[in-house]
Design a protein around this motif. Sequence first.
Motif, PDB file in Angstrom:
ATOM      1  N   ASP A   1      25.205  64.315   7.899  1.00 30.06           N
ATOM      2  CA  ASP A   1      24.607  64.806   9.134  1.00 30.06           C
ATOM      3  C   ASP A   1      24.080  63.623   9.942  1.00 30.06           C
ATOM      4  O   ASP A   1      23.344  62.791   9.430  1.00 30.06           O
ATOM      5  CB  ASP A   1      23.461  65.769   8.817  1.00 30.06           C
ATOM      6  CG  ASP A   1      22.963  66.520  10.039  1.00 30.06           C
ATOM      7  OD1 ASP A   1      23.321  66.100  11.155  1.00 30.06           O
ATOM      8  OD2 ASP A   1      22.232  67.505   9.872  1.00 30.06           O
ATOM      9  N   GLU A   2      24.449  63.536  11.215  1.00 28.88           N
ATOM     10  CA  GLU A   2      24.028  62.417  12.040  1.00 28.88           C
ATOM     11  C   GLU A   2      22.529  62.416  12.298  1.00 28.88           C
ATOM     12  O   GLU A   2      21.932  61.373  12.523  1.00 28.88           O
ATOM     13  CB  GLU A   2      24.773  62.426  13.376  1.00 28.88           C
ATOM     14  CG  GLU A   2      26.207  61.949  13.297  1.00 28.88           C
ATOM     15  CD  GLU A   2      26.786  61.717  14.683  1.00 28.88           C
ATOM     16  OE1 GLU A   2      26.111  62.070  15.671  1.00 28.88           O
ATOM     17  OE2 GLU A   2      27.899  61.182  14.760  1.00 28.88           O
ATOM     18  N   GLN A   3      21.923  63.590  12.301  1.00 26.51           N
ATOM     19  CA  GLN A   3      20.510  63.676  12.622  1.00 26.51           C
ATOM     20  C   GLN A   3      19.662  63.481  11.367  1.00 26.51           C
ATOM     21  O   GLN A   3      20.156  63.090  10.322  1.00 26.51           O
ATOM     22  CB  GLN A   3      20.229  65.024  13.292  1.00 26.51           C
ATOM     23  CG  GLN A   3      20.971  65.181  14.620  1.00 26.51           C
ATOM     24  CD  GLN A   3      20.756  66.533  15.259  1.00 26.51           C
ATOM     25  OE1 GLN A   3      20.572  67.536  14.584  1.00 26.51           O
ATOM     26  NE2 GLN A   3      20.782  66.579  16.587  1.00 26.51           N
TER      27      GLN A   3
ATOM     28  N   SER B   1      18.080  58.007  10.807  1.00 27.13           N
ATOM     29  CA  SER B   1      19.193  58.950  10.856  1.00 27.13           C
ATOM     30  C   SER B   1      20.453  58.160  11.199  1.00 27.13           C
ATOM     31  O   SER B   1      20.384  57.075  11.798  1.00 27.13           O
ATOM     32  CB  SER B   1      18.949  60.025  11.917  1.00 27.13           C
ATOM     33  OG  SER B   1      18.904  59.451  13.218  1.00 27.13           O
ATOM     34  N   GLN B   2      21.613  58.680  10.828  1.00 23.43           N
ATOM     35  CA  GLN B   2      22.852  57.958  11.126  1.00 23.43           C
ATOM     36  C   GLN B   2      23.033  57.802  12.631  1.00 23.43           C
ATOM     37  O   GLN B   2      23.551  56.782  13.098  1.00 23.43           O
ATOM     38  CB  GLN B   2      24.045  58.682  10.503  1.00 23.43           C
ATOM     39  CG  GLN B   2      24.065  58.600   8.988  1.00 23.43           C
ATOM     40  CD  GLN B   2      25.403  59.018   8.394  1.00 23.43           C
ATOM     41  OE1 GLN B   2      26.416  59.061   9.080  1.00 23.43           O
ATOM     42  NE2 GLN B   2      25.400  59.325   7.116  1.00 23.43           N
ATOM     43  N   ARG B   3      22.622  58.810  13.384  1.00 28.20           N
ATOM     44  CA  ARG B   3      22.706  58.710  14.839  1.00 28.20           C
ATOM     45  C   ARG B   3      21.880  57.525  15.348  1.00 28.20           C
ATOM     46  O   ARG B   3      22.362  56.707  16.144  1.00 28.20           O
ATOM     47  CB  ARG B   3      22.223  60.017  15.481  1.00 28.20           C
ATOM     48  CG  ARG B   3      22.035  59.938  16.987  1.00 28.20           C
ATOM     49  CD  ARG B   3      21.405  61.203  17.541  1.00 28.20           C
ATOM     50  NE  ARG B   3      20.846  60.979  18.860  1.00 28.20           N
ATOM     51  CZ  ARG B   3      21.517  61.097  20.002  1.00 28.20           C
ATOM     52  NH1 ARG B   3      22.792  61.420  19.975  1.00 28.20           N
ATOM     53  NH2 ARG B   3      20.923  60.882  21.165  1.00 28.20           N
TER      54      ARG B   3
END
Length: 256
Positions: free
Chosen positions: A43-45, A116-118
Amino acid sequence: MALSLQPLLILFTTLLFKQILAEAATCSNCFTHSRAAHYPNSDEQGTDVGACGFGSFGATINGGDVSAASDLYRNGVGCGACYQVRCSISNYCSDKGVTVVITDQGSGHNTDFILSQRAFGRMAQTTDAAASLLAVGVVDIEYRRVSCSYPNKNITIKIDDSSNYPHYLAFVLWYQQGDQDITAVQLCENQNSVCKLLDRSHGAVWTTTSPPSGPLSFRMLLSGEDGDESWIVPVNNIPQNWKGGETYDTGVQINV
């Protein structure tokens, strides 16, 4: 003559060195060097089970540019604080970096942040650079605290689902602007002005057993890094028949 000037030169050098140290110690806008990683999930978030107790809001606030923190978590006081984080790989990283909100606690690989990945990818110059940066996984960074900004939003109360009217009240505060910490919350009964300080049960969650009855007013103590403290009093009260899961607009916001 040279010998007579030597003590003055030593004194001047000592005073200059002390001034430099004092300025460095009080620099609130300076960057600090550290390391950052990113959440390993797909999950990006961020996570909706973060230690701050924000729930799903903690994954999506600030567009999902969120982070877990280690020492900066500060037993929950650091929840909701904003930081500018930028990495140092010149081929990948932008000068601006990314602004993240602390919504969780965590550390690994001697890091201060787990983004986060984002957010991790947004430290990069381009989409391709973001993919390369994510593949690196752990990077050297520098960070500094900055003001949070939520245009057209007031500070909002989110009553926690664990609350049980009228016996137990728990809530978190959303959309707090600025760069100060909420270090105390006081709840008051409107009819007779009986007030009580709330407990920080964990993260950003404020709780009390046997809360006062009727519509409730409250106030928040804001504390800055410079030691300044001030109380902010919301315009709107918590309704008499408050419910778990509900959100209430306080009608106030911190100017930035």
